[in-house]
Scaffold this active site. Structure first.
Site, PDB file in Angstrom:
ATOM      1  CD  GLU A   1      -1.088  -0.296   3.680  1.00  0.00           C
ATOM      2  OE1 GLU A   1      -2.023  -1.102   3.541  1.00  0.00           O
ATOM      3  OE2 GLU A   1      -0.848   0.313   4.713  1.00  0.00           O
TER       4      GLU A   1
ATOM      5  CB  CYS B   1       6.825  -3.385  15.673  1.00  0.00           C
ATOM      6  SG  CYS B   1       8.489  -3.001  15.087  1.00  0.00           S
TER       7      CYS B   1
ATOM      8  N   GLY C   1       6.873  -2.452   5.552  1.00  0.00           N
ATOM      9  CA  GLY C   1       8.237  -2.942   5.419  1.00  0.00           C
ATOM     10  C   GLY C   1       9.271  -2.109   6.138  1.00  0.00           C
ATOM     11  CD  GLU C   2      13.643  -1.170   9.036  1.00  0.00           C
ATOM     12  OE1 GLU C   2      12.878  -0.769   9.927  1.00  0.00           O
ATOM     13  OE2 GLU C   2      14.499  -0.428   8.496  1.00  0.00           O
TER      14      GLU C   2
ATOM     15  CB  SER D   1      10.625   5.755   8.651  1.00  0.00           C
ATOM     16  OG  SER D   1      10.261   5.317   9.944  1.00  0.00           O
TER      17      SER D   1
ATOM     18  CB  SER E   1      10.158   3.811  14.463  1.00  0.00           C
ATOM     19  OG  SER E   1       9.750   4.189  13.173  1.00  0.00           O
ATOM     20  CG  LEU E   2      13.091   6.397  20.752  1.00  0.00           C
ATOM     21  CD1 LEU E   2      14.419   5.687  20.655  1.00  0.00           C
ATOM     22  CD2 LEU E   2      13.273   7.774  21.405  1.00  0.00           C
ATOM     23  CG  ASN E   3       7.879   3.609  17.946  1.00  0.00           C
ATOM     24  OD1 ASN E   3       7.747   4.798  17.670  1.00  0.00           O
ATOM     25  ND2 ASN E   3       7.711   2.656  17.068  1.00  0.00           N
TER      26      ASN E   3
ATOM     27  CG  ASN F   1      -4.413   4.794  12.762  1.00  0.00           C
ATOM     28  OD1 ASN F   1      -5.576   4.516  13.053  1.00  0.00           O
ATOM     29  ND2 ASN F   1      -4.084   5.316  11.617  1.00  0.00           N
TER      30      ASN F   1
HETATM   31  N1  SAH Z   1       9.460  -0.028   9.211  1.00  0.00           N
HETATM   32  C1  SAH Z   1       9.743   1.352   9.295  1.00  0.00           C
HETATM   33  C2  SAH Z   1       8.849   2.193   8.404  1.00  0.00           C
HETATM   34  C3  SAH Z   1       7.414   1.793   8.314  1.00  0.00           C
HETATM   35  S1  SAH Z   1       6.443   1.989   9.784  1.00  0.00           S
HETATM   36  C4  SAH Z   1       9.671   1.834  10.726  1.00  0.00           C
HETATM   37  O1  SAH Z   1       9.198   1.097  11.569  1.00  0.00           O
HETATM   38  O2  SAH Z   1      10.110   2.953  10.971  1.00  0.00           O
HETATM   39  C5  SAH Z   1       6.207   3.752   9.804  1.00  0.00           C
HETATM   40  C6  SAH Z   1       5.851   4.322  11.149  1.00  0.00           C
HETATM   41  O3  SAH Z   1       4.532   3.923  11.535  1.00  0.00           O
HETATM   42  C7  SAH Z   1       6.772   3.872  12.282  1.00  0.00           C
HETATM   43  O4  SAH Z   1       7.212   4.989  13.028  1.00  0.00           O
HETATM   44  C8  SAH Z   1       5.880   2.981  13.130  1.00  0.00           C
HETATM   45  O5  SAH Z   1       6.300   3.021  14.470  1.00  0.00           O
HETATM   46  C9  SAH Z   1       4.518   3.607  12.905  1.00  0.00           C
HETATM   47  N2  SAH Z   1       3.358   2.754  13.163  1.00  0.00           N
HETATM   48  C10 SAH Z   1       3.211   1.449  12.862  1.00  0.00           C
HETATM   49  N3  SAH Z   1       1.968   1.027  13.225  1.00  0.00           N
HETATM   50  C11 SAH Z   1       1.332   2.101  13.769  1.00  0.00           C
HETATM   51  C12 SAH Z   1       0.033   2.315  14.322  1.00  0.00           C
HETATM   52  N4  SAH Z   1      -0.857   1.344  14.389  1.00  0.00           N
HETATM   53  N5  SAH Z   1      -0.267   3.552  14.770  1.00  0.00           N
HETATM   54  C13 SAH Z   1       0.632   4.565  14.676  1.00  0.00           C
HETATM   55  N6  SAH Z   1       1.857   4.419  14.155  1.00  0.00           N
HETATM   56  C14 SAH Z   1       2.207   3.203  13.710  1.00  0.00           C
HETATM   57 FE1  SF4 Z   2       5.777  -2.163  11.364  1.00  0.00          FE
HETATM   58 FE2  SF4 Z   2       7.972  -0.685  10.877  1.00  0.00          FE
HETATM   59 FE3  SF4 Z   2       7.928  -2.469  12.888  1.00  0.00          FE
HETATM   60 FE4  SF4 Z   2       7.943  -3.317  10.362  1.00  0.00          FE
HETATM   61  S1  SF4 Z   2       9.554  -2.200  11.421  1.00  0.00           S
HETATM   62  S2  SF4 Z   2       6.698  -4.134  12.029  1.00  0.00           S
HETATM   63  S3  SF4 Z   2       6.678  -1.770   9.385  1.00  0.00           S
HETATM   64  S4  SF4 Z   2       6.684  -0.605  12.715  1.00  0.00           S
END
Ligand code: SAH
Ligand code: SF4
Length: 360
Positions: free
Chosen positions: A106, A130, A176-177, A208, A231-233, A307
């Site tokens: 997508e 994740c 994807g990563e 990202s 993506s620190l998170n 989300n």
């Molecule tokens: N794999 C890469 C890029 C794709 S994910 C990465 O993880 O950075 C892009 C962003 O969406 C990341 O910052 C991830 O933490 C965030 N993300 C994934 N699922 C989400 C959700 N359900 N709600 C909000 N952000 C989300």
């Molecule tokens: Fe989702 Fe990015 Fe984690 Fe992959 S690396 S599972 S796309 S948040």
């Protein structure tokens, strides 16, 4: 005369014609040489493909009708196919693309007053696992090829109509990563930023990552590269281990070391994305630790309220908490923005549109 049924029916033909979508100038030169044409034709095809973004041979008005017919017979011109699009009330459109092997990924088209931002996928699924992410729950199917990545841009700009003067921002924040598919992502980057082709600005392209340190180090070695977002998170290893398995390989200290060593251009900053999960990553303590982490290198912070998607088991933070965290970070001198997920009413979170469809 023998009847048609006296001969075996044809078998499904294996597709052997080369796909011109995504070919660079050199490959195009070899192609036209095989057709007995001059190298100049390759430049014309290149111009049509990437500057005009023509997607059918009939459109290549710079070529003779007979050459177009020969190209049609000898090649394919097949970008990823747009198979589903859902418009959101906020103007964003979520697209599903079908690849030739039936894989679905997508992309999102987000128009703003001064630019358009496209969110791209780099893989079919994702290997990083994740726990809050819809794509992570799918597992990994395969890498996308460079033309399948660049093709999302060609297809979305084509579908929405796009003035040549309007700037295009790209973010690798779909499925994807990207650092797990760095070779193809960088080949797509080269196609997209080629000054003689689509000529997108490298500074407007952001990759990202979830924190694949080996990939961050490889990316650092490229002389031309996209900007970096992490993506620190989470702000403690205990919590990051829980929601992002990659943290067990490279923890927060290893990440910080890699980001400090990442060579930045003048004025360039690393974006720290931070998904707010209620009761998990959204405490004020988290905010303070996030600020400490962010101060170790030039950075800006992007808070992303979770989300929700079915079965995730996580919830978004309260509005009040989002505001408190913004204020806390700003008071510490950080640049902070909140990503109001666009397209939320149409399953805007990463991986959700495709998860609703059966995989081919
Ligand atoms: N794999 C890469 C890029 C794709 S994910 C990465 O993880 O950075 C892009 C962003 O969406 C990341 O910052 C991830 O933490 C965030 N993300 C994934 N699922 C989400 C959700 N359900 N709600 C909000 N952000 C989300
Ligand atoms: Fe989702 Fe990015 Fe984690 Fe992959 S690396 S599972 S796309 S948040």
């Amino acid at each position: 005369m023998t009847a048609a049924w006296d001969r075996p029916a044809p078998e499904l033909a294996a597709e052997t014609r080369p796909n011109v979508a995504g070919m660079g100038l050199e490959a195009l030169r070899a192609l036209v040489a095989e057709l007995g044409e001059s190298a100049f034709r390759a430049a014309q095809i290149h111009h049509g493909l990437y500057q005009q973004r023509w997607t059918r041979w009939e459109q290549f008005s710079s070529l003779s009708v007979s050459l177009r017919a020969r190209l049609q017979a000898a090649t394919r011109l097949q970008w990823p196919e747009l198979c589903d699009s859902i418009g959101s009330q906020d103007g964003a459109t979520k697209h599903a693309f079908r690849m030739e092997d039936g894989s679905l990924v997508e992309g999102v088209h987000m128009p703003y007053s001064d630019r358009v931002t496209l969110c791209l996928s780099s893989q079919v699924g994702c290997a990083m696992g994740c726990t809050f992410c819809a794509t992570g729950l799918m597992g990994i199917k395969r890498n996308l090829a460079a033309f399948e990545i660049a093709g999302q841009v060609v297809t979305m700009l084509g579908a929405h109509g796009h003035a040549e003067t309007e700037p295009v921002n790209l973010v690798f924040m779909g499925m994807g990563e990207p650092l797990h598919n760095l070779d193809q992502v960088m080949a797509a980057f080269a196609l997209l930023t080629d000054p003689k082709g689509m000529a997108l600005s490298p500074r407007r392209i952001t990759l990202s990552t979830s924190g694949l340190v080996s990939g961050i180090q490889r990316l650092a070695a490229y002389p031309r590269r996209p900007r970096l977002a992490l993506s620190l998170n989470a702000t403690t290893d205990a919590y990051r281990d829980r929601i992002m398995p990659v943290n067990k390989a490279w923890n927060l200290a290893a990440l910080a070391a890699a980001l400090k060593a990442f060579p930045l251009e003048r004025g360039e900053r690393i974006t720290l994305e931070y998904v707010l999960l209620q009761g998990v990553t959204d405490s004020l303590e988290d905010g303070r630790r996030l600020a400490t982490f962010a101060k170790q290198f030039p950075s800006k912070v992007n808070l992303i309220p979770f989300n929700p998607h079915e079965g995730s088991g996580f919830a978004p933070p309260s509005e009040q908490r989002i505001e408190e965290l913004c204020a806390l970070l700003a008071a510490r001198g950080l640049t902070v923005s909140v990503r109001r997920s666009r397209g939320q009413d149409v399953a805007g979170a990463c991986g959700q549109l495709v998860r609703r469809k059966p995989q081919g």
